[in-house]
Design an enzyme around this catalytic site. Structure first.
Site, PDB file in Angstrom:
ATOM      1  N   CYS A   1       0.006   1.342   7.038  1.00  0.00           N
ATOM      2  CA  CYS A   1      -0.588   1.702   5.745  1.00  0.00           C
ATOM      3  C   CYS A   1      -1.874   2.507   5.928  1.00  0.00           C
ATOM      4  CB  CYS A   1      -0.833   0.447   4.910  1.00  0.00           C
ATOM      5  SG  CYS A   1       0.712  -0.403   4.518  1.00  0.00           S
TER       6      CYS A   1
ATOM      7  N   GLU B   1       0.818  -1.207   0.000  1.00  0.00           N
ATOM      8  CA  GLU B   1       0.000   0.000   0.000  1.00  0.00           C
ATOM      9  C   GLU B   1       0.861   1.270   0.000  1.00  0.00           C
ATOM     10  OE1 GLU B   1      -0.183  -2.606   1.979  1.00  0.00           O
ATOM     11  OE2 GLU B   1      -2.250  -3.225   2.295  1.00  0.00           O
TER      12      GLU B   1
END
Ligand code: GUN
Length: 165
Positions: A86, A55
């Protein structure tokens, strides 16, 4: 709005880890106005960067491609539910919505027993716990020093930035 094509692309990216040493099977894409603007796979070991998650790599790629730090209006598709690192990066960037495939429990079951030599372990539960707490309440010891010096620089910089705005 959810579009399966993009989640399938995130999963496809995760499969690259099967034949790319130094990567792990976590893929992500960023979508803006129906188009992919960034892609990422976990390259923590390859990049010597423990923050190189699928991510965060997708966010970095999208920001570079769009030449911005502002991803408001973008959605993130991930092959796996994002960890607190993330989630923090997604919130900082302004990601509008998350679509994911495997959840934390499913990922944990699949990889939890791997030895350290096979992957750099992330203690997802500790991360989630630590990130939600005030500094004084965390497990990680933390001390504050030299706050007046550092705060003066912040004020000086903000004063300069205000005069340029
Ligand atoms: N979603 C996700 N979970 C992870 N756990 C360890 N690395 C990763 C990653 O890159 N993405």
């Amino acid at each position: 709005m959810y579009n399966e094509t993009f989640l399938r692309r995130a999963i496809e990216i995760s499969t690259q880890a099967l034949d790319t040493p130094g990567t792990e099977p976590f893929g992500a894409v960023i979508v803006k106005d129906g188009k992919i603007v960034g892609e990422g796979i976990n390259r923590s070991v390859m990049n010597h960067d423990p923050t190189s998650h699928g991510e965060t790599e997708a966010i970095r790629d999208a920001c570079r491609n769009l030449e911005t730090v502002d991803l408001r209006g973008c959605d993130l598709y991930s092959s796996c539910e994002p960890c607190a690192l993330c989630v923090a990066a997604m919130n900082i960037a302004g990601i509008a919505a998350l679509y994911f495939a495997a959840d934390m429990a499913q990922a944990g079951d699949a990889i939890a027993d791997l030895p350290e030599a096979a992957r750099f372990p992330v203690d997802v539960e500790r991360l989630t716990h630590e990130c939600g707490l005030a500094v004084a309440d965390r497990i990680m010891p933390a001390e504050q020093h030299l706050d007046a010096e550092a705060t003066k620089i912040l004020h000086d910089w903000a004063c300069h930035a205000r005069s340029q705005a």
